[in-house]
Design a protein around this motif. Sequence first.
Motif, PDB file in Angstrom:
ATOM      1  N   ARG A  38       0.683  -1.303   0.252  1.00  0.00           N
ATOM      2  CA  ARG A  38      -0.192  -0.119  -0.043  1.00  0.00           C
ATOM      3  C   ARG A  38       0.909   1.221   0.105  1.00  0.00           C
ATOM      4  O   ARG A  38       1.991   1.176   0.462  1.00  0.00           O
ATOM      5  CB  ARG A  38      -0.934  -0.012   1.074  1.00  0.00           C
ATOM      6  N   GLN A  39       0.426   2.202  -0.449  1.00  0.00           N
ATOM      7  CA  GLN A  39       1.016   3.666  -0.411  1.00  0.00           C
ATOM      8  C   GLN A  39       0.111   4.690  -0.347  1.00  0.00           C
ATOM      9  O   GLN A  39      -0.884   4.776  -1.173  1.00  0.00           O
ATOM     10  CB  GLN A  39       1.843   3.924  -1.802  1.00  0.00           C
ATOM     11  N   ARG A  45       6.034   3.179  -0.275  1.00  0.00           N
ATOM     12  CA  ARG A  45       5.133   2.234  -0.410  1.00  0.00           C
ATOM     13  C   ARG A  45       5.594   0.947   0.584  1.00  0.00           C
ATOM     14  O   ARG A  45       6.919   0.943   0.841  1.00  0.00           O
ATOM     15  CB  ARG A  45       5.295   1.596  -1.962  1.00  0.00           C
ATOM     16  N   GLU A  46       4.748   0.303   1.440  1.00  0.00           N
ATOM     17  CA  GLU A  46       5.065  -0.465   2.237  1.00  0.00           C
ATOM     18  C   GLU A  46       4.369  -2.122   1.938  1.00  0.00           C
ATOM     19  O   GLU A  46       3.234  -2.174   1.469  1.00  0.00           O
ATOM     20  CB  GLU A  46       4.810  -0.152   3.649  1.00  0.00           C
ATOM     21  N   LEU A  47       5.077  -3.124   2.239  1.00  0.00           N
ATOM     22  CA  LEU A  47       4.616  -4.370   1.970  1.00  0.00           C
ATOM     23  C   LEU A  47       3.711  -4.524   3.322  1.00  0.00           C
ATOM     24  O   LEU A  47       4.087  -4.518   4.430  1.00  0.00           O
ATOM     25  CB  LEU A  47       5.646  -5.289   1.983  1.00  0.00           C
ATOM     26  N   VAL A  48       2.367  -5.185   3.165  1.00  0.00           N
ATOM     27  CA  VAL A  48       1.326  -5.169   4.332  1.00  0.00           C
ATOM     28  C   VAL A  48       1.415  -6.730   4.517  1.00  0.00           C
ATOM     29  O   VAL A  48       1.127  -7.116   5.661  1.00  0.00           O
ATOM     30  CB  VAL A  48       0.049  -4.463   4.146  1.00  0.00           C
ATOM     31  N   VAL A  93      -3.564   3.459  -1.525  1.00  0.00           N
ATOM     32  CA  VAL A  93      -3.781   2.706  -2.893  1.00  0.00           C
ATOM     33  C   VAL A  93      -3.136   1.449  -2.489  1.00  0.00           C
ATOM     34  O   VAL A  93      -1.880   1.444  -2.067  1.00  0.00           O
ATOM     35  CB  VAL A  93      -3.229   3.445  -3.911  1.00  0.00           C
ATOM     36  N   TYR A  94      -3.900   0.447  -2.666  1.00  0.00           N
ATOM     37  CA  TYR A  94      -3.334  -1.013  -2.281  1.00  0.00           C
ATOM     38  C   TYR A  94      -3.163  -1.714  -3.756  1.00  0.00           C
ATOM     39  O   TYR A  94      -3.689  -1.629  -4.511  1.00  0.00           O
ATOM     40  CB  TYR A  94      -4.566  -1.992  -1.634  1.00  0.00           C
ATOM     41  N   TYR A  95      -1.810  -2.209  -3.754  1.00  0.00           N
ATOM     42  CA  TYR A  95      -1.379  -2.902  -5.138  1.00  0.00           C
ATOM     43  C   TYR A  95      -0.954  -4.454  -4.743  1.00  0.00           C
ATOM     44  O   TYR A  95      -0.549  -4.919  -3.615  1.00  0.00           O
ATOM     45  CB  TYR A  95      -0.156  -2.299  -5.571  1.00  0.00           C
ATOM     46  N   CYS A  96      -1.330  -5.150  -5.520  1.00  0.00           N
ATOM     47  CA  CYS A  96      -0.763  -6.821  -5.331  1.00  0.00           C
ATOM     48  C   CYS A  96       0.365  -6.821  -6.396  1.00  0.00           C
ATOM     49  O   CYS A  96       0.384  -6.049  -7.498  1.00  0.00           O
ATOM     50  CB  CYS A  96      -1.924  -7.834  -5.922  1.00  0.00           C
ATOM     51  N   THR A 120     -10.369   3.851   1.195  1.00  0.00           N
ATOM     52  CA  THR A 120     -10.472   4.940   1.834  1.00  0.00           C
ATOM     53  C   THR A 120     -11.334   4.516   3.055  1.00  0.00           C
ATOM     54  O   THR A 120     -12.400   4.282   3.182  1.00  0.00           O
ATOM     55  CB  THR A 120     -11.299   6.078   0.952  1.00  0.00           C
ATOM     56  N   VAL A 121     -10.940   4.961   4.286  1.00  0.00           N
ATOM     57  CA  VAL A 121     -11.428   4.848   5.561  1.00  0.00           C
ATOM     58  C   VAL A 121     -11.560   6.105   6.275  1.00  0.00           C
ATOM     59  O   VAL A 121     -10.767   6.811   6.510  1.00  0.00           O
ATOM     60  CB  VAL A 121     -10.584   4.014   6.731  1.00  0.00           C
TER      61      VAL A 121
END
Length: 123
Positions: A38-39, A45-48, A93-96, A120-121
């Motif tokens: 996610r970024q 950007r971080e690995l979740v 923004v979440y990326y795979c 978006t929360v």
Amino acid sequence: QVQLIESGGGLVQAGGSLRLSCAASGRPVSNYAVGWFRQAPGKERELVAAISWQGGSTYCADSVEGRFTISRDNAKNTVSLQMNSLNPEDTAVYYCAASSSGSYTNTRNYDYWGQGTQVTVSS
């Protein structure tokens, strides 16, 4: 090479849940370890979360441990991210992404990326 398409993002209130899906095409997703990144605006950007080729091993970042669960269905060529107890800090923004070699916790090993889906929360 594999193509990845994310879906399932949207707007949710704090405390709510979302389930993101990553659909693979072109090559079997079973050939890859898969990670969700996610970024957020202004942040790196971080690995979740990440999952190994056959799903026997998973990783979750401390910030999402106990709230997010990654899973894969190689028969359906998909990888999912179940997100519970969402809070505004999860907005991003979440990326795979797919990794064909090396440790799946090393972000440098991810070769293929989707376009991302917005989460978006609201508070």
